[in-house]
Design a protein around this motif. Sequence first.
Motif, PDB file in Angstrom:
ATOM      1  N   VAL A  37      21.185   8.362   5.130  1.00  0.00           N
ATOM      2  CA  VAL A  37      21.055   6.976   4.666  1.00  0.00           C
ATOM      3  C   VAL A  37      22.138   6.754   3.624  1.00  0.00           C
ATOM      4  O   VAL A  37      22.256   7.527   2.671  1.00  0.00           O
ATOM      5  CB  VAL A  37      19.663   6.736   4.037  1.00  0.00           C
ATOM      6  CG1 VAL A  37      19.591   5.327   3.470  1.00  0.00           C
ATOM      7  CG2 VAL A  37      18.580   6.948   5.082  1.00  0.00           C
ATOM      8  N   ALA A  38      22.979   5.730   3.826  1.00  0.00           N
ATOM      9  CA  ALA A  38      24.054   5.439   2.862  1.00  0.00           C
ATOM     10  C   ALA A  38      24.087   3.934   2.670  1.00  0.00           C
ATOM     11  O   ALA A  38      24.381   3.195   3.614  1.00  0.00           O
ATOM     12  CB  ALA A  38      25.375   5.939   3.415  1.00  0.00           C
ATOM     13  N   THR A  39      23.733   3.483   1.450  1.00  0.00           N
ATOM     14  CA  THR A  39      23.756   2.036   1.245  1.00  0.00           C
ATOM     15  C   THR A  39      25.185   1.577   0.938  1.00  0.00           C
ATOM     16  O   THR A  39      25.654   0.590   1.466  1.00  0.00           O
ATOM     17  CB  THR A  39      22.821   1.666   0.075  1.00  0.00           C
ATOM     18  OG1 THR A  39      23.019   2.635  -0.960  1.00  0.00           O
ATOM     19  CG2 THR A  39      21.373   1.727   0.529  1.00  0.00           C
ATOM     20  N   GLU A  40      25.877   2.334   0.089  1.00  0.00           N
ATOM     21  CA  GLU A  40      27.276   1.978  -0.216  1.00  0.00           C
ATOM     22  C   GLU A  40      28.151   2.612   0.864  1.00  0.00           C
ATOM     23  O   GLU A  40      28.315   3.835   0.902  1.00  0.00           O
ATOM     24  CB  GLU A  40      27.670   2.540  -1.592  1.00  0.00           C
ATOM     25  CG  GLU A  40      27.261   1.660  -2.755  1.00  0.00           C
ATOM     26  CD  GLU A  40      27.848   0.261  -2.641  1.00  0.00           C
ATOM     27  OE1 GLU A  40      29.034   0.125  -2.309  1.00  0.00           O
ATOM     28  OE2 GLU A  40      27.065  -0.700  -2.796  1.00  0.00           O
ATOM     29  N   LYS A  41      28.678   1.803   1.778  1.00  0.00           N
ATOM     30  CA  LYS A  41      29.507   2.391   2.848  1.00  0.00           C
ATOM     31  C   LYS A  41      30.433   1.320   3.376  1.00  0.00           C
ATOM     32  O   LYS A  41      30.349   0.155   2.988  1.00  0.00           O
ATOM     33  CB  LYS A  41      28.634   2.931   3.977  1.00  0.00           C
ATOM     34  CG  LYS A  41      27.699   1.923   4.627  1.00  0.00           C
ATOM     35  CD  LYS A  41      26.729   2.624   5.561  1.00  0.00           C
ATOM     36  CE  LYS A  41      25.696   1.646   6.063  1.00  0.00           C
ATOM     37  NZ  LYS A  41      24.660   2.300   6.880  1.00  0.00           N
ATOM     38  N   ASP A  42      31.267   1.725   4.322  1.00  0.00           N
ATOM     39  CA  ASP A  42      32.216   0.803   4.922  1.00  0.00           C
ATOM     40  C   ASP A  42      31.439  -0.364   5.539  1.00  0.00           C
ATOM     41  O   ASP A  42      30.470  -0.144   6.260  1.00  0.00           O
ATOM     42  CB  ASP A  42      33.001   1.560   6.005  1.00  0.00           C
ATOM     43  CG  ASP A  42      34.093   0.693   6.605  1.00  0.00           C
ATOM     44  OD1 ASP A  42      33.740  -0.275   7.301  1.00  0.00           O
ATOM     45  OD2 ASP A  42      35.259   0.961   6.341  1.00  0.00           O
ATOM     46  N   ALA A  85      26.816   8.498  14.913  1.00  0.00           N
ATOM     47  CA  ALA A  85      26.190   7.173  14.942  1.00  0.00           C
ATOM     48  C   ALA A  85      25.265   7.120  16.145  1.00  0.00           C
ATOM     49  O   ALA A  85      25.591   7.643  17.216  1.00  0.00           O
ATOM     50  CB  ALA A  85      27.263   6.095  15.066  1.00  0.00           C
ATOM     51  N   ASP A  86      24.112   6.489  15.978  1.00  0.00           N
ATOM     52  CA  ASP A  86      23.144   6.429  17.076  1.00  0.00           C
ATOM     53  C   ASP A  86      23.303   5.119  17.825  1.00  0.00           C
ATOM     54  O   ASP A  86      23.397   4.055  17.219  1.00  0.00           O
ATOM     55  CB  ASP A  86      21.725   6.519  16.482  1.00  0.00           C
ATOM     56  CG  ASP A  86      20.687   6.390  17.569  1.00  0.00           C
ATOM     57  OD1 ASP A  86      21.006   6.733  18.726  1.00  0.00           O
ATOM     58  OD2 ASP A  86      19.567   5.931  17.282  1.00  0.00           O
ATOM     59  N   THR A  87      23.351   5.201  19.183  1.00  0.00           N
ATOM     60  CA  THR A  87      23.441   3.950  19.954  1.00  0.00           C
ATOM     61  C   THR A  87      22.289   3.830  20.956  1.00  0.00           C
ATOM     62  O   THR A  87      22.246   2.886  21.721  1.00  0.00           O
ATOM     63  CB  THR A  87      24.756   3.917  20.767  1.00  0.00           C
ATOM     64  OG1 THR A  87      24.680   4.942  21.776  1.00  0.00           O
ATOM     65  CG2 THR A  87      25.965   4.149  19.905  1.00  0.00           C
ATOM     66  N   VAL A  88      21.379   4.835  20.972  1.00  0.00           N
ATOM     67  CA  VAL A  88      20.323   4.773  21.992  1.00  0.00           C
ATOM     68  C   VAL A  88      18.922   4.893  21.378  1.00  0.00           C
ATOM     69  O   VAL A  88      17.955   5.043  22.102  1.00  0.00           O
ATOM     70  CB  VAL A  88      20.494   5.907  23.023  1.00  0.00           C
ATOM     71  CG1 VAL A  88      21.607   5.602  23.975  1.00  0.00           C
ATOM     72  CG2 VAL A  88      20.668   7.250  22.355  1.00  0.00           C
ATOM     73  N   ASN A 138      31.834  -2.070   8.037  1.00  0.00           N
ATOM     74  CA  ASN A 138      31.678  -1.986   9.497  1.00  0.00           C
ATOM     75  C   ASN A 138      30.517  -1.093   9.896  1.00  0.00           C
ATOM     76  O   ASN A 138      30.047  -1.149  11.027  1.00  0.00           O
ATOM     77  CB  ASN A 138      32.963  -1.427  10.119  1.00  0.00           C
ATOM     78  CG  ASN A 138      34.039  -2.493  10.159  1.00  0.00           C
ATOM     79  OD1 ASN A 138      33.742  -3.640  10.455  1.00  0.00           O
ATOM     80  ND2 ASN A 138      35.255  -2.122   9.817  1.00  0.00           N
ATOM     81  N   LEU A 139      30.061  -0.239   8.991  1.00  0.00           N
ATOM     82  CA  LEU A 139      28.983   0.700   9.331  1.00  0.00           C
ATOM     83  C   LEU A 139      27.602   0.110   9.068  1.00  0.00           C
ATOM     84  O   LEU A 139      26.593   0.756   9.314  1.00  0.00           O
ATOM     85  CB  LEU A 139      29.142   1.984   8.517  1.00  0.00           C
ATOM     86  CG  LEU A 139      30.311   2.886   8.918  1.00  0.00           C
ATOM     87  CD1 LEU A 139      30.379   4.081   8.001  1.00  0.00           C
ATOM     88  CD2 LEU A 139      30.155   3.341  10.355  1.00  0.00           C
ATOM     89  N   LEU A 140      27.568  -1.146   8.606  1.00  0.00           N
ATOM     90  CA  LEU A 140      26.262  -1.743   8.326  1.00  0.00           C
ATOM     91  C   LEU A 140      25.446  -1.853   9.610  1.00  0.00           C
ATOM     92  O   LEU A 140      25.998  -2.209  10.671  1.00  0.00           O
ATOM     93  CB  LEU A 140      26.442  -3.141   7.712  1.00  0.00           C
ATOM     94  CG  LEU A 140      26.810  -3.134   6.212  1.00  0.00           C
ATOM     95  CD1 LEU A 140      27.048  -4.552   5.716  1.00  0.00           C
ATOM     96  CD2 LEU A 140      25.696  -2.469   5.422  1.00  0.00           C
ATOM     97  N   GLY A 141      24.168  -1.502   9.526  1.00  0.00           N
ATOM     98  CA  GLY A 141      23.296  -1.656  10.693  1.00  0.00           C
ATOM     99  C   GLY A 141      23.416  -0.547  11.702  1.00  0.00           C
ATOM    100  O   GLY A 141      22.825  -0.599  12.769  1.00  0.00           O
ATOM    101  N   ILE A 142      24.185   0.496  11.361  1.00  0.00           N
ATOM    102  CA  ILE A 142      24.335   1.612  12.305  1.00  0.00           C
ATOM    103  C   ILE A 142      23.535   2.797  11.772  1.00  0.00           C
ATOM    104  O   ILE A 142      23.701   3.189  10.621  1.00  0.00           O
ATOM    105  CB  ILE A 142      25.823   1.991  12.458  1.00  0.00           C
ATOM    106  CG1 ILE A 142      26.564   0.854  13.158  1.00  0.00           C
ATOM    107  CG2 ILE A 142      25.972   3.285  13.246  1.00  0.00           C
ATOM    108  CD1 ILE A 142      28.045   1.070  13.260  1.00  0.00           C
TER     109      ILE A 142
END
Lengths: 92, 93
Positions: free
Chosen positions: B11-16, B44-47, B18-22
């Motif tokens: 879990v990373a709140t401060e991040k790029d 990153a999870d996509t499924v 573009n990575l929000l919601g991933i």
Amino acid sequence: MMLGKVIGTVNSTLKHEALKGSTLLLVQPLSEALAFKGVPFVAVDTVQAGVGATVLVGREGGSARMAMGNDQAPVHAAIFGIVDFVKDQKIK
Amino acid sequence: MFVAEIIGTVVATEKDPNLLGITLLIVQPLDEERLPKGSPIVAADTVGIGVGELGLCTGGREAAMALPKPFVPVDCAVVGIVDNLDVEREKIS
């Protein structure tokens, strides 16, 4: 590209949209003397290679996507061909 | 592409942005005998895969292609949930 031997299959029903309908095979990389060398990886099959077949396999996304005919597919390795001879050494 | 076991989440709140919601997972690459091979990495999870399951992972540039936005700083993504990893020893000896 490299030589590989298909050693197994990977089944995944719940997968990315672009992978639906593609066959996933487990490939063991081979040295030029056709000995097992390196860690097996998963590749998309585009030539209907069966388990036990010696194959031509690429581990690079661009060519894998081209072989699959979908340049948006999250695919990093694909089987491009089935090998019959290596340096006039018949493949059983 | 490789098969990996999902061993944790990140879990990373401060991040790029573009990575929000991933969803970020920790995956342990496995060899054909399902034994750990190499060190765990973040994917990153996509499924919608869960911890403890076997995932099919893609590396490199293609990992970012598995996500909705194409230009995302991701170099590994889980693109499938593995139901069955079957090595047919008798055919390859």
